[in-house]
Design a protein around this motif. Structure first.
Motif, PDB file in Angstrom:
ATOM      1  N   UNK A 196      31.407  47.010  33.489  1.00  0.00           N
ATOM      2  CA  UNK A 196      32.669  46.776  34.197  1.00  0.00           C
ATOM      3  C   UNK A 196      32.684  45.376  34.825  1.00  0.00           C
ATOM      4  N   UNK A 197      31.552  44.969  35.371  1.00  0.00           N
ATOM      5  CA  UNK A 197      31.463  43.640  35.990  1.00  0.00           C
ATOM      6  C   UNK A 197      31.686  42.553  34.933  1.00  0.00           C
ATOM      7  N   UNK A 198      31.106  42.776  33.766  1.00  0.00           N
ATOM      8  CA  UNK A 198      31.287  41.814  32.668  1.00  0.00           C
ATOM      9  C   UNK A 198      32.765  41.709  32.280  1.00  0.00           C
ATOM     10  N   UNK A 199      33.434  42.865  32.219  1.00  0.00           N
ATOM     11  CA  UNK A 199      34.867  42.862  31.879  1.00  0.00           C
ATOM     12  C   UNK A 199      35.672  42.131  32.945  1.00  0.00           C
ATOM     13  N   UNK A 200      35.347  42.380  34.197  1.00  0.00           N
ATOM     14  CA  UNK A 200      36.076  41.713  35.286  1.00  0.00           C
ATOM     15  C   UNK A 200      35.864  40.205  35.222  1.00  0.00           C
ATOM     16  N   UNK A 201      34.670  39.792  34.792  1.00  0.00           N
ATOM     17  CA  UNK A 201      34.420  38.353  34.645  1.00  0.00           C
ATOM     18  C   UNK A 201      35.331  37.741  33.591  1.00  0.00           C
ATOM     19  N   UNK A 202      35.515  38.473  32.499  1.00  0.00           N
ATOM     20  CA  UNK A 202      36.396  37.990  31.427  1.00  0.00           C
ATOM     21  C   UNK A 202      37.831  37.861  31.948  1.00  0.00           C
ATOM     22  N   UNK A 203      38.275  38.882  32.680  1.00  0.00           N
ATOM     23  CA  UNK A 203      39.635  38.870  33.216  1.00  0.00           C
ATOM     24  C   UNK A 203      39.805  37.719  34.215  1.00  0.00           C
ATOM     25  N   UNK A 204      38.857  37.589  35.129  1.00  0.00           N
ATOM     26  CA  UNK A 204      38.978  36.550  36.156  1.00  0.00           C
ATOM     27  C   UNK A 204      38.921  35.157  35.544  1.00  0.00           C
ATOM     28  N   UNK A 205      38.098  35.001  34.527  1.00  0.00           N
ATOM     29  CA  UNK A 205      38.016  33.700  33.866  1.00  0.00           C
ATOM     30  C   UNK A 205      39.375  33.337  33.256  1.00  0.00           C
ATOM     31  N   UNK A 206      40.027  34.340  32.673  1.00  0.00           N
ATOM     32  CA  UNK A 206      41.336  34.108  32.063  1.00  0.00           C
ATOM     33  C   UNK A 206      42.379  33.762  33.122  1.00  0.00           C
ATOM     34  N   UNK A 207      42.348  34.473  34.250  1.00  0.00           N
ATOM     35  CA  UNK A 207      43.327  34.194  35.323  1.00  0.00           C
ATOM     36  C   UNK A 207      43.116  32.766  35.850  1.00  0.00           C
ATOM     37  N   UNK A 208      41.860  32.386  36.038  1.00  0.00           N
ATOM     38  CA  UNK A 208      41.577  31.049  36.580  1.00  0.00           C
ATOM     39  C   UNK A 208      41.938  29.956  35.582  1.00  0.00           C
ATOM     40  N   UNK A 209      41.761  30.252  34.314  1.00  0.00           N
ATOM     41  CA  UNK A 209      42.173  29.333  33.242  1.00  0.00           C
ATOM     42  C   UNK A 209      43.691  29.103  33.335  1.00  0.00           C
ATOM     43  N   UNK A 210      44.419  30.205  33.500  1.00  0.00           N
ATOM     44  CA  UNK A 210      45.879  30.098  33.607  1.00  0.00           C
ATOM     45  C   UNK A 210      46.278  29.348  34.881  1.00  0.00           C
ATOM     46  N   UNK A 211      45.641  29.691  35.997  1.00  0.00           N
ATOM     47  CA  UNK A 211      45.956  28.986  37.246  1.00  0.00           C
ATOM     48  C   UNK A 211      45.737  27.488  37.089  1.00  0.00           C
ATOM     49  N   UNK A 212      44.640  27.121  36.441  1.00  0.00           N
ATOM     50  CA  UNK A 212      44.348  25.697  36.245  1.00  0.00           C
ATOM     51  C   UNK A 212      45.466  24.984  35.497  1.00  0.00           C
ATOM     52  N   UNK A 213      45.890  25.549  34.367  1.00  0.00           N
ATOM     53  CA  UNK A 213      46.880  24.797  33.595  1.00  0.00           C
ATOM     54  C   UNK A 213      48.255  24.816  34.261  1.00  0.00           C
ATOM     55  N   UNK A 214      48.527  25.848  35.062  1.00  0.00           N
ATOM     56  CA  UNK A 214      49.806  25.855  35.783  1.00  0.00           C
ATOM     57  C   UNK A 214      49.765  24.832  36.923  1.00  0.00           C
ATOM     58  N   UNK A 215      48.619  24.719  37.583  1.00  0.00           N
ATOM     59  CA  UNK A 215      48.498  23.767  38.698  1.00  0.00           C
ATOM     60  C   UNK A 215      48.473  22.312  38.240  1.00  0.00           C
ATOM     61  N   UNK A 216      48.162  22.086  36.977  1.00  0.00           N
ATOM     62  CA  UNK A 216      48.065  20.708  36.484  1.00  0.00           C
ATOM     63  C   UNK A 216      49.398  19.968  36.541  1.00  0.00           C
ATOM     64  N   UNK A 217      49.297  18.647  36.594  1.00  0.00           N
ATOM     65  CA  UNK A 217      50.491  17.795  36.600  1.00  0.00           C
ATOM     66  C   UNK A 217      51.259  17.965  35.293  1.00  0.00           C
ATOM     67  N   UNK A 218      52.575  17.885  35.404  1.00  0.00           N
ATOM     68  CA  UNK A 218      53.430  18.041  34.228  1.00  0.00           C
ATOM     69  C   UNK A 218      53.141  17.006  33.149  1.00  0.00           C
ATOM     70  N   UNK A 219      52.787  15.814  33.561  1.00  0.00           N
ATOM     71  CA  UNK A 219      52.521  14.762  32.570  1.00  0.00           C
ATOM     72  C   UNK A 219      51.173  14.954  31.881  1.00  0.00           C
ATOM     73  N   UNK A 220      50.360  15.842  32.404  1.00  0.00           N
ATOM     74  CA  UNK A 220      49.075  16.148  31.753  1.00  0.00           C
ATOM     75  C   UNK A 220      49.159  17.432  30.924  1.00  0.00           C
ATOM     76  N   UNK A 221      49.761  18.471  31.514  1.00  0.00           N
ATOM     77  CA  UNK A 221      49.891  19.740  30.783  1.00  0.00           C
ATOM     78  C   UNK A 221      51.166  19.703  29.948  1.00  0.00           C
ATOM     79  N   UNK A 222      51.154  18.887  28.916  1.00  0.00           N
ATOM     80  CA  UNK A 222      52.318  18.700  28.036  1.00  0.00           C
ATOM     81  C   UNK A 222      52.334  19.771  26.944  1.00  0.00           C
TER      82      UNK A 222
END
Ligand code: BES
Ligand code: MN
Ligand code: ZN
Length: 510
Positions: A174-200
């Motif tokens: 279960x911990x391994x699965x939660x790591x996969x989920x959290x990694x995906x959420x943080x990946x999404x947060x990163x690209x949403x937080x990025x500047x518009x001129x970078x995340x084209x």
């Protein structure tokens, strides 16, 4: 940071801090804590007796253990009333405790998992939520900070301590699965937080290609000329005012699997929404770098899906473009012909999301989907209607809506339904074209969904409007100010629990 599950007694864990959660108004401490309590001279029970720790949700207290037990400190965290217990309280308490541990710069921490199997909630689900709360609360967006070192989490080892050896194996998975989920959420947060001129659009297309390096995932991206051949004029017209090349991303997981359903996930990928010629006001326009939050959610979900391997055939369609007011830009009053052949009178170039989604929804048809879900920061009206605690949900199929509602409850990315009655469809009829892209001043979220509904064929479809939920304005126990990553956990939960849609439920209402 290494997150693990271990078996052992609370008083014997070698750690900087042992985290213990307690319900509000705990009168008698649970028996699992007796040894620890006794060894520390009744440290916990006297705090409870004095009322110095009441167990209110997210309340914390640190108790030094003066070498009386092996853990250097105890951190108590409140879970709130046991009658109000839910997995989200667990996420919150774990997140809050982790923030305290992080704030104190401790190097390692352990959190005790015991007796939370109440209200029919399993220990596995509790552990999953604990792990999610920990990992999501540690997220920090440091990409543009020059002094990155200071921002790094101090914690290197974090363990979930279970009290029964026989559950250790399942908790580890279960911990391994939660790591996969959290990694995906943080990946999404990163690209949403990025500047518009970078995340084209090109950047998002490259991210999709990276995700498709995993076995079982394929990716194809269409650029302008290819979209032109397909008649994707919604996307092409929105991109006219921008010098960035538009992209149409197609991700496909489990192509050969025919034993479960085909589900299409569509995400709005406007990498910057200036409004176009119907220019937005300056104040707050910076937030429109996040108008690709739906796209980022689908990318994040795919990232997790490639690791969690659910059984259905899943397709991701992500139309990506900027909405800019360049000299070649789409103009208010223009008439465009979308991929489906329907003509649209563009009365407001700021209602661009629906134009690009229309083509994606039309493209979805070729997969003969059993369900189509689109997710988009579509309307300011949704923020007015529901605020920031629920995403808007509209669709043509009760079974699919029920499933999404349940997934939203499970992961606390809650959705709330708005009606999609045929009367509303009247509001987007155009005098000179088939439909128009605005529906007047009332019910903006519904008329936007009706617009999308005009392109939906005979398959179950749900639209999620995340304009109020894609961002949090101040830190919460496990979501830091900024992009929330909403949609990722919801879509993962939905796909993980997916069962073939019953034939009887395939009738759609309009
Ligand atoms: N991306 C915006 C919607 C939005 C607003 C998302 C606030 C997140 C926060 C969308 O493209 C838009 O501009 N919608 C217009 C539609 C209107 C012109 C019919 C809106 O909501 O004002
Ligand atoms: Mn807009
Ligand atoms: Zn937009």
């Amino acid at each position: 940071m290494k997150l693990s599950a271990t078996f052992g007694a609370a008083e014997r864990v070698s750690t900087d801090v042992i985290i213990i959660s307690l319900f509000e108004n705990t009168k008698k401490i649970p028996s699992e804590l007796n040894a620890l309590n006794k060894a520390t001279g009744e440290a916990i029970s006297s705090l409870l007796k004095n009322g110095d720790f009441t167990g209110k949700l997210n309340e914390t207290t640190i108790i030094p253990t003066d070498k009386k037990i092996i853990p250097k400190r105890i951190l108590l965290v409140g879970l709130g009333k046991s009658a109000d217990f839910s997995l989200d309280k667990v996420r919150q308490a774990a997140g809050t405790a982790t923030r305290v541990v992080q704030g104190k710069k401790f190097k390692n921490a352990s959190i005790l998992l015991y007796r939370m199997e109440i209200k029919g909630i399993s220990l596995e689900d509790v552990a999953h939520s604990v792990a999610e709360g920990i990992l999501l609360s540690l997220y920090n967006f440091t990409m543009y900070k020059t002094l990155k070192k200071e921002e790094k989490p101090s914690i290197t080892n974090y363990s979930l301590v279970v009290q029964k050896n026989d559950v250790l194996k399942s908790i580890k998975s279960v911990v391994r699965k939660a790591e996969i989920v959290a990694e995906a959420v943080c990946f999404t947060r990163d690209i949403v937080n990025m500047a518009g001129s970078d995340a084209t659009p090109t950047f998002l297309a490259n991210k999709a290609k990276e995700i498709a390096k995993k076995p079982g995932v394929k990716c194809k991206t269409l650029s302008g000329p290819e979209m032109k051949k397909l008649g994707m004029n919604g996307i092409l017209n929105v991109s006219r005012g921008s010098s960035e090349q538009p992209k149409f991303i197609i991700l496909e997981y489990n192509t050969k699997n025919k034993s479960n359903d085909t589900v299409v996930l569509i995400g709005k990928g406007v990498t910057f929404d200036s409004g176009g010629i119907s220019l937005k006001p300056g104040a707050g326009m910076d937030m429109m770098k996040a108008d690709m939050s739906g796209a980022a959610a689908v990318l994040g979900a795919f990232k997790a899906i490639s690791n969690l391997k659910p059984s259905s055939h899943i397709v991701g369609l992500i139309p990506c473009t900027e909405n800019m007011p360049g000299s070649r830009a789409l103009k208010p009053g223009d008439i465009i012909k979308c991929m489906s052949g329907k003509t649209v009178e563009v009365l407001n170039t700021d209602a661009e999301g629906r134009l690009i989604l229309a083509d994606a929804i039309c493209y979805a048809k070729r997969y003969k989907p059993d369900a189509v879900i689109d997710i988009a920061t579509l309307t300011g009206a949704c923020v007015a209607a529901l605020g920031t605690f629920a995403s808007g949900m509209l669709g043509n199929n009760d079974e699919l809506k029920d499933r999404i509602k349940q997934a939203g409850e499970n992961c606390h990315e809650r959705v709330w339904e708005l009606p999609l009655w045929k009367e509303y469809y009247e509001l987007i009829k155009s005098n000179i074209a088939d439909i128009k892209n605005t529906g007047g001043k009332y019910a903006g979220t519904i008329t936007a969904a009706c617009f999308l509904g005009e392109f939906v064929e005979d398959y179950p479809w749900v639209h999620l409007d995340i304009a109020g939920t894609f961002l949090v304005e101040k830190d919460t126990p496990y979501i830091r100010k900024g992009a929330s990553g909403v949609g990722v956990r919801l879509l993962i939960d939905l796909m993980q629990n997916w069962k073939k849609m019953p034939d009887a439920s395939k009738k759609n209402k309009k």
